[in-house]
Every structure is written in C-alpha cells, then in structure tokens.
Motif scaffolding. Structure first.
Motif, short mmCIF file in Angstrom:
data_model
loop_
_atom_site.label_atom_id
_atom_site.label_comp_id
_atom_site.label_asym_id
_atom_site.label_seq_id
_atom_site.Cartn_x
_atom_site.Cartn_y
_atom_site.Cartn_z
N ASP A 124 0.81 -1.22 0.00
CA ASP A 124 0.00 0.00 0.00
C ASP A 124 0.84 1.27 0.00
O ASP A 124 0.29 2.38 -0.02
N GLY A 125 2.16 1.11 0.05
CA GLY A 125 3.03 2.27 -0.05
C GLY A 125 3.61 2.77 1.26
O GLY A 125 4.25 3.82 1.29
N ALA A 126 3.39 2.05 2.34
CA ALA A 126 3.94 2.47 3.62
C ALA A 126 5.45 2.27 3.64
O ALA A 126 5.97 1.27 3.14
N GLY A 127 6.16 3.22 4.22
CA GLY A 127 7.61 3.13 4.30
C GLY A 127 8.07 2.27 5.47
O GLY A 127 7.27 1.77 6.27
N TYR A 128 9.37 2.11 5.58
CA TYR A 128 9.95 1.24 6.60
C TYR A 128 9.58 1.71 8.00
O TYR A 128 9.08 0.94 8.83
N PHE A 129 9.81 2.97 8.29
CA PHE A 129 9.55 3.48 9.64
C PHE A 129 8.05 3.60 9.91
O PHE A 129 7.62 3.50 11.06
N ALA A 130 7.24 3.80 8.86
CA ALA A 130 5.79 3.82 9.05
C ALA A 130 5.29 2.43 9.45
O ALA A 130 4.43 2.29 10.34
N ILE A 131 5.82 1.39 8.81
CA ILE A 131 5.45 0.02 9.18
C ILE A 131 5.91 -0.28 10.61
O ILE A 131 5.18 -0.89 11.40
N LEU A 132 7.11 0.17 10.91
CA LEU A 132 7.65 -0.08 12.25
C LEU A 132 6.80 0.60 13.32
O LEU A 132 6.53 0.02 14.38
N ARG A 133 6.33 1.81 13.03
CA ARG A 133 5.57 2.58 14.02
C ARG A 133 4.12 2.13 14.14
O ARG A 133 3.58 2.04 15.25
N ILE B 125 2.59 -0.81 12.82
CA ILE B 125 2.28 -2.24 12.84
C ILE B 125 3.16 -2.99 13.83
O ILE B 125 2.67 -3.68 14.72
N VAL B 126 4.46 -2.88 13.66
CA VAL B 126 5.38 -3.66 14.47
C VAL B 126 5.33 -3.24 15.94
O VAL B 126 5.27 -4.08 16.85
N LEU B 127 5.34 -1.94 16.17
CA LEU B 127 5.35 -1.45 17.55
C LEU B 127 4.11 -1.87 18.34
O LEU B 127 4.24 -2.39 19.46
N PRO B 128 2.89 -1.71 17.80
CA PRO B 128 1.71 -2.18 18.57
C PRO B 128 1.70 -3.68 18.81
O PRO B 128 1.30 -4.14 19.89
N LEU B 129 2.12 -4.46 17.81
CA LEU B 129 2.14 -5.91 17.98
C LEU B 129 3.19 -6.36 18.99
O LEU B 129 3.08 -7.46 19.55
N SER B 130 4.20 -5.54 19.21
CA SER B 130 5.31 -5.92 20.07
C SER B 130 5.14 -5.45 21.51
O SER B 130 6.06 -5.58 22.32
N ARG B 131 3.97 -4.91 21.84
CA ARG B 131 3.77 -4.38 23.19
C ARG B 131 4.00 -5.42 24.29
O ARG B 131 4.60 -5.09 25.33
N PRO B 132 3.56 -6.67 24.14
CA PRO B 132 3.85 -7.65 25.22
C PRO B 132 5.35 -7.85 25.44
O PRO B 132 5.81 -7.87 26.59
N ALA B 133 6.11 -7.98 24.35
CA ALA B 133 7.55 -8.17 24.49
C ALA B 133 8.21 -6.92 25.04
O ALA B 133 9.12 -6.99 25.87
N LEU B 134 7.77 -5.76 24.57
CA LEU B 134 8.34 -4.50 25.06
C LEU B 134 8.07 -4.32 26.55
O LEU B 134 8.94 -3.87 27.30
N ALA B 135 6.85 -4.67 26.99
CA ALA B 135 6.52 -4.54 28.40
C ALA B 135 7.36 -5.50 29.24
O ALA B 135 7.84 -5.14 30.33
N THR B 136 7.55 -6.72 28.74
CA THR B 136 8.37 -7.69 29.48
C THR B 136 9.79 -7.21 29.64
O THR B 136 10.36 -7.22 30.74
N VAL B 137 10.39 -6.76 28.54
CA VAL B 137 11.76 -6.27 28.58
C VAL B 137 11.86 -5.01 29.44
O VAL B 137 12.83 -4.82 30.17
N ALA B 138 10.85 -4.16 29.35
CA ALA B 138 10.88 -2.92 30.13
C ALA B 138 10.88 -3.21 31.63
O ALA B 138 11.65 -2.61 32.39
#
Length: 280
Positions: free
Chosen positions: A180-189, A191-204
């Motif tokens: 759809d034309g999303a860039g690398y950092f747009a995908i990271l912000r 899609i990847v970041l919301p899906l990674s909240r459990p892992a981020l919370a654990t590491v945090a």
C-alpha cells in the motif's frame, strides 16, 4: 485437548499440593514481610526482638530515611537511570532486532550472534574496560553517563527477547502495508510497535528492575553523592547510622515498592509476553 493433571487425583492429594504451594509462597514472602513490619517498629522493640508485629506502630524510620539520608534525592537519580536506561535500551534494541528478524543479508547471522553472545560475558569482566571507557569519554561520575551506560548494559537482553518475539510474528500485515506504499519506519511505528507491546513490556519491566536494584556499577562509576543511586544510599545509611536499623529497613521498604507497582501496572502485558510462544 490436554486434561488437567489433577483430574484423576483424589481431593486429599490436590489439597496437599495446594498446601505445599501456599507454604512455599509464605516462606518466600517471609523475609519481605519481616522487613516491611520491622520498618514500623521502634528501635527499642527491634533491638529487643520482642514480637513480630510492631507495637507501638511508628513512622520514625521513614522520617529518618528522608531527613538523615535525603532518600528522595537518590530515588530521583535511580528513576532517571532506570527510565532513561530502559527507554534507550528498548529503542536501540527494537531498531536492531526488527531488520535482523525480518531480513537476511550478508553478516546478519554474525551480528545476531555477536549481540546474543554479549549476554554470556560476566559483568565483573566488564568492570575495568567500562571504567576506562567512561572516563575517556568524559561520562564518569555523571547522570547522562549512567543513563547511557545502563542503556548499553541492557541492550543485549532487550535485543535477544525482541528479536525472538519479532521473528515469530506473521509478516503478512507488514507486506500488505508495504504494498500500500507504507515506508519502513511507518510500518515499524504503526504495525510492528503495537504488535510488540507484550515483548516491550516484558523487557521494560526486567530492565527497569535490574537497573533499579543495580549496585556494582553504580558504586564503580559514581563518586559524588549527588549522582549515586538509591542502593548506594541504603548502604551508606547503614554504615553512617549503624544504630538506626529501622530507618534502613524503612528505606528498603520504599525501594521495594516501585518495582512492585510497575509490575502490577504492566502485569497483563508481561504475562502475554512471557507466554507468547507457548501455543505456537
């Protein structure tokens, strides 16, 4: 469907197992409960060893922790180091873990192995090189230097956990966003970041608690009291006011509260992160 292991067990056996677990929990929490209750005792009651419950109930130990040692100043330093170091480690680890989890290029395996092997290095072995590196960079005995150091110290653990989690995420959403034309950092912000909240919370939570309770490097890399963390303050409290044990216990109780509150706030995300791969 896997049935319960206790389905065919008799009720006395199940009751006995639960009793053993309850006793184990009480034994593990016993020292913590003793510290908390003793912090509300008077010095005479503590020194005499009369009774487990405070009688009379007093806050003099907490007043001493703030007036004699100014514990709040050390708590502020520790919060700065823990929050800053955790945020720095998570940011750098996420930016490093995502491309290494999604893309294959020459040297990617070696980079992943190098970052992962950093966990195997004994912390004591880092003392001498870290001391000279911090001194040569002008970061020795400074608050910014401690934040940077703790971010670097927590990076290998954060990287390993985040890369493992990201490697298990399905890439279809990212591929659709890329089409759809999303860039690398747009995908990271988005899609990847919301899906990674459990892992981020654990590491945090893990990184925050490790930095909050850290003593060795704080003692090595800070000299002036205005830059020391709360663990050094508690050690200094005990040596400077050796007879005021209740004040030291009150400070220890206050220090224990912060990690507990953090875990209670993020416990759902942490449990989700710890069990993310259990059903795959």
């Amino acid at each position: 469907m896997i049935g319960s292991p206790f389905r065919h067990s008799s009720r006395p056996v199940v009751a006995g197992l639960y009793l053993v677990l309850i006793l184990a929990c009480l034994l593990s929490l016993g020292p913590t409960l003793w510290v908390v209750l003793s912090s509300f005792k008077t010095a005479d009651q503590f020194n005499s060893g009369s009774g487990f419950w405070p009688s009379p109930f007093t806050l003099s130990g907490y007043l001493d922790a703030f007036t004699q040692v100014r514990l709040h100043e050390y708590v502020a330093n520790t919060l700065l180091y823990a929050v800053g170091g955790t945020a720095g480690a998570l940011t750098i680890a996420l930016l490093a873990a995502y491309p290494l989890a999604r893309y294959r290029f020459r040297g990617s395996g070696s980079i992943t192995a190098a970052f992962s092997l950093a966990l195997a290095v004994p912390l004591v072995g880092l003392a001498t090189p870290e001391f000279f590196i911090m001194r040569e960079l002008g970061l020795f005995n400074s608050r910014p230097g401690m934040v940077i150091f703790y971010a670097a110290l927590m990076f290998p653990l954060s990287f390993v956990v985040l890369r493992s989690f990201l490697a298990g995420l399905p890439p279809e959403l990212e591929e659709a966003a890329h089409i759809d034309g999303a860039g690398y950092f747009a995908i990271l912000r988005t899609i990847v970041l919301p899906l990674s909240r459990p892992a981020l919370a654990t590491v945090a939570v893990v990184s925050f608690v490790l930095i909050w309770n850290e003593f060795f490097f704080a003692n090595l890399l800070t000299v002036s009291q205005r830059n020391q963390n709360v663990q050094l303050a508690l050690a200094g409290f005990k040596s400077q006011f050796g007879s005021n044990v209740t004040g030291s216990l009150a400070g220890a109780t206050l220090v224990m509260i912060v990690p507990v509150v953090l875990f209670l706030i993020l416990q759902r995300q942490v449990i989700a992160g710890l069990t993310a791969g259990a059903t795959k």
